[in-house]
Design an enzyme around this catalytic site. Structure first.
Site, PDB file in Angstrom:
ATOM      1  N   PHE A 172       0.813  -1.235   0.000  1.00 47.10           N
ATOM      2  CA  PHE A 172       0.000   0.000   0.000  1.00 47.10           C
ATOM      3  C   PHE A 172       0.832   1.264   0.000  1.00 47.10           C
ATOM      4  O   PHE A 172       0.341   2.330  -0.338  1.00 47.10           O
ATOM      5  CB  PHE A 172      -0.940   0.009   1.226  1.00 47.10           C
ATOM      6  CG  PHE A 172      -0.251   0.438   2.499  1.00 47.10           C
ATOM      7  CD1 PHE A 172      -0.095   1.794   2.803  1.00 47.10           C
ATOM      8  CD2 PHE A 172       0.277  -0.492   3.382  1.00 47.10           C
ATOM      9  CE1 PHE A 172       0.565   2.202   3.951  1.00 47.10           C
ATOM     10  CE2 PHE A 172       0.942  -0.084   4.528  1.00 47.10           C
ATOM     11  CZ  PHE A 172       1.084   1.263   4.809  1.00 47.10           C
TER      12      PHE A 172
ATOM     13  N   LYS B 232      -1.132  -7.543  -9.255  1.00 48.00           N
ATOM     14  CA  LYS B 232      -2.107  -7.576  -8.146  1.00 48.00           C
ATOM     15  C   LYS B 232      -1.739  -6.417  -7.209  1.00 48.00           C
ATOM     16  O   LYS B 232      -0.859  -6.532  -6.354  1.00 48.00           O
ATOM     17  CB  LYS B 232      -1.987  -8.928  -7.429  1.00 48.00           C
ATOM     18  CG  LYS B 232      -3.214  -9.425  -6.685  1.00 48.00           C
ATOM     19  CD  LYS B 232      -3.736  -8.531  -5.614  1.00 48.00           C
ATOM     20  CE  LYS B 232      -2.908  -8.523  -4.352  1.00 48.00           C
ATOM     21  NZ  LYS B 232      -3.401  -7.505  -3.365  1.00 48.00           N
TER      22      LYS B 232
ATOM     23  N   GLU C 129      -4.835  -3.938  -2.117  1.00 50.74           N
ATOM     24  CA  GLU C 129      -6.292  -3.759  -2.058  1.00 50.74           C
ATOM     25  C   GLU C 129      -6.665  -2.526  -1.234  1.00 50.74           C
ATOM     26  O   GLU C 129      -7.814  -2.096  -1.233  1.00 50.74           O
ATOM     27  CB  GLU C 129      -6.965  -5.027  -1.495  1.00 50.74           C
ATOM     28  CG  GLU C 129      -6.716  -5.310  -0.019  1.00 50.74           C
ATOM     29  CD  GLU C 129      -5.363  -5.965   0.264  1.00 50.74           C
ATOM     30  OE1 GLU C 129      -4.418  -5.796  -0.526  1.00 50.74           O
ATOM     31  OE2 GLU C 129      -5.272  -6.624   1.321  1.00 50.74           O
TER      32      GLU C 129
ATOM     33  N   SER D  32       5.297  -6.868   3.342  1.00 50.12           N
ATOM     34  CA  SER D  32       5.809  -7.183   4.680  1.00 50.12           C
ATOM     35  C   SER D  32       6.630  -8.472   4.666  1.00 50.12           C
ATOM     36  O   SER D  32       6.510  -9.304   3.761  1.00 50.12           O
ATOM     37  CB  SER D  32       4.626  -7.325   5.644  1.00 50.12           C
ATOM     38  OG  SER D  32       3.830  -8.411   5.234  1.00 50.12           O
TER      39      SER D  32
ATOM     40  N   CYS E 233       9.518   1.849   3.331  1.00 46.91           N
ATOM     41  CA  CYS E 233      10.382   0.708   3.699  1.00 46.91           C
ATOM     42  C   CYS E 233      11.788   1.187   3.972  1.00 46.91           C
ATOM     43  O   CYS E 233      12.571   0.486   4.590  1.00 46.91           O
ATOM     44  CB  CYS E 233      10.391  -0.337   2.611  1.00 46.91           C
ATOM     45  SG  CYS E 233      11.178   0.247   1.121  1.00 46.91           S
TER      46      CYS E 233
ATOM     47  N   GLU F 190       9.369  -3.837  13.019  1.00 48.44           N
ATOM     48  CA  GLU F 190       9.146  -2.711  12.103  1.00 48.44           C
ATOM     49  C   GLU F 190       7.890  -1.980  12.579  1.00 48.44           C
ATOM     50  O   GLU F 190       6.826  -2.589  12.693  1.00 48.44           O
ATOM     51  CB  GLU F 190       8.937  -3.227  10.671  1.00 48.44           C
ATOM     52  CG  GLU F 190       8.776  -2.102   9.670  1.00 48.44           C
ATOM     53  CD  GLU F 190       8.568  -2.606   8.245  1.00 48.44           C
ATOM     54  OE1 GLU F 190       7.797  -3.575   8.053  1.00 48.44           O
ATOM     55  OE2 GLU F 190       9.151  -2.011   7.319  1.00 48.44           O
TER      56      GLU F 190
END
Ligand code: NAD
Length: 505
Positions: free
Chosen positions: A157, A181, A184, A234, A289, A389
């Protein structure tokens, strides 16, 4: 998850065989503005049949796409970069609405992806093979960099523009076809880029999009017609994707979670260092990240901590589309609850909370998922705030006496995405870059993400697979090297005799 029979809001479409189609699924999820909780769209969780037909259309399109001249593929990328540039501001508005980051940062998200598309325009020289003449009498050896077939990409995301653009342009320009993909949680800006890709001339079936979660991802990872999977997200999901797709014989690259340190030497330029640290720790609400999450203050630089906190206090927390916002909301109430839980754990485990962003109120956006800049000192390596994290605007600070201790600390952390060093000494910088075991190093740079003609080279616990996204490594990832050894007899050459030993050349 909503089950709705009639869709009234704007919906994320699937892209199958060149057509943007509405999914026939019964499973839909809201796309929510993180600053307001307003539902701005719906995303379908594609059915198994829809995933199957996206893969089938990519498989069918591969036969002619791989034969399409490399210049024709390159020209589509030239057109795509032009279209992205022209539409960047429009896409940024949607990106901010669904993701939360500031408008300026949304434009940066698009710009970083655009640079990959620009680099894809060099494919004519990037995909060249090698040739050695005369490896034996009359024998030459050369290599071809051939596309793999259908490749798939699964994206997170936090960069809905940049990360899809790390993947499909390079895969497609190399002659592969692709099934994307997107996340979402914020697929609308990704879909605007996909629409531009189709407008740029990508033929039907060469790029396809399916939406969904675990079920769709697992279907991609196990399908026999998919040859390679690019994943960014992740660590838990990336490890699952790497293992599952690997077991099914696919080439996989998984770029995963991180815990990025900066090491601050006492000889560093104080103002520049502190400004860089505050930007890197709290920009994008810490949801990068490569965000800075751990500061390691060496020797006397520990005396700068109060000034760092003073600078962090000046940051403005607000909705991403509001002018002068520094920190937007985190992506969801769930993400916010996770960040708050980690901050609570830091307090409980004895770290010193110098700046507390837990109870921030943003006027006019009372329902937003806001967390203010948060700073902990006296952090130890056994605390959850050091080990996990956080993916929120939280900076944890540790103090050590020497560069050696700092290097040892960073190298003992399992993650390996990025690290920064602040110093004015070339000798210290050289020692650091040599001994630090992290894939991307910044010297007086807090977020050392390489430009697209290099590659993203996160390492150790932040990555599974050998080859990273974009740049030369992406060309290697999305192609199979075929080595040809050929002999052509001259008419005058003797045929010789049958020889059953291995040739001594
Ligand atoms: P995520 O792992 O939750 O989701 C990533 C993708 O996996 C999404 O498309 C999602 O739909 C899918 N997914 C989610 N759960 C799944 C499951 N159980 N099985 C299969 N697929 C599943 O990640 P996120 O929260 O969207 O993104 C944030 C994470 O991404 C952070 O950890 C961040 O460090 C990481 N990230 C890494 C890099 C990098 O280059 N190393 C870059 C950006 C983000």
């Amino acid at each position: 998850m909503n089950t709705v029979s009639k869709i009234q809001l704007s919906t994320a479409k699937l892209l199958i065989n060149g057509e943007f189609v509405e999914s026939k699924t019964q499973q839909w999820q809201d796309i929510v503005n993180p600053a307001t909780q307003e539902v701005i769209g719906l995303v379908p969780f594609a059915t198994p049949e829809e995933v199957q037909s996206a893969i089938a259309s990519a498989k069918a399109a591969f036969a002619s796409w791989r034969e399409t001249p490399i210049q024709a593929r390159m020209r589509i990328m030239l057109k795509l970069q032009e279209l992205i540039r022209a539409n960047a501001k429009k896409i940024a508005q949607v990106l901010t609405a669904e993701q939360g980051k500031t408008l300026a940062d949304a434009e940066g998200d698009i710009q970083r992806g655009l640079e990959v598309v620009e680099h894809a325009c060099s494919i004519g020289t990037l995909q060249m093979g090698e040739y050695t003449e005369g490896v034996a009498r009359g024998v030459d050896t050369y290599t071809l960099q051939q596309p793999l077939g259908v490749c798939a990409g699964i994206t997170p995301f936090n960069f809905p523009a940049m990360i899809p653009l790390w993947m499909f342009p390079m895969a497609i320009v190399c002659g592969n076809t692709f099934v994307l993909k997107p996340s979402e949680q914020d697929p609308l800006s990704t879909m605007m880029l996909v629409e531009l890709a189709i407008e740029a001339g990508i033929p039907a079936g060469v790029l396809n999009v399916v939406h969904g979660g675990k079920e769709v991802v697992d279907a991609l990872c196990t399908h026999q017609d998919i040859k390679a999977i690019s994943f960014v997200g992740s660590t838990a999901v990336g490890t699952h994707v790497y293992n599952l797709a690997g077991q099914h014989g696919k080439r996989v690259q998984s770029m995963m979670g991180a815990k990025n340190h900066v090491v601050v030497m006492p000889d560093a330029n104080k103002e520049q260092t502190l400004n860089a640290m505050v930007g890197a720790a709290f920009g994008a609400a810490g949801q990068r990240c490569m965000a800075l999450s751990v500061a390691v203050m060496v020797g006397d630089s520990k005396h700068w901590i109060n000034e760092l906190v003073t600078k962090a206090k000046t940051l403005s927390v607000n909705a991403g589309h509001e002018p002068n916002t520094d920190i937007g909301p985190v992506i969801s109430p769930r993400a916010k609850a996770r960040v708050i839980d980690l901050i609570n754990s830091g307090v409980e485990q004895g770290a010193e909370l110098l700046l507390d962003g837990r109870d921030i109120q943003v006027k006019g956006y009372e329902n937003g998922n806001f967390v203010g800049a948060t700073v902990f000192s006296n952090v130890t390596t056994d605390m959850r705030i050091y080990k996990e994290e956080i993916f929120g605007p939280v900076l944890t600070i540790l103090c050590v006496e020497t560069l050696d201790e700092a290097i040892e600390l960073v190298n003992a952390n399992p993650f390996g995405n990025g690290v920064g060093l602040f110093t004015q000494s070339g000798a210290v910088a050289r020692t650091f870059q040599n001994r630090i075991d992290i894939g991307q190093v910044g010297i007086n740079i807090p977020i050392p993400v390489p430009v697209p003609f290099f590659s993203f080279t996160g390492s150790r616990g932040s990555k599974l697979g050998d080859l990273g996204p974009y740049g030369k490594q992406a060309v290697q990832f999305y192609t199979q090297t075929k080595t040809i050894t050929s002999r052509w007899f001259e008419d005058s050459q003797e045929a010789g005799e049958v020889n059953t030993t291995i040739s001594l050349r």
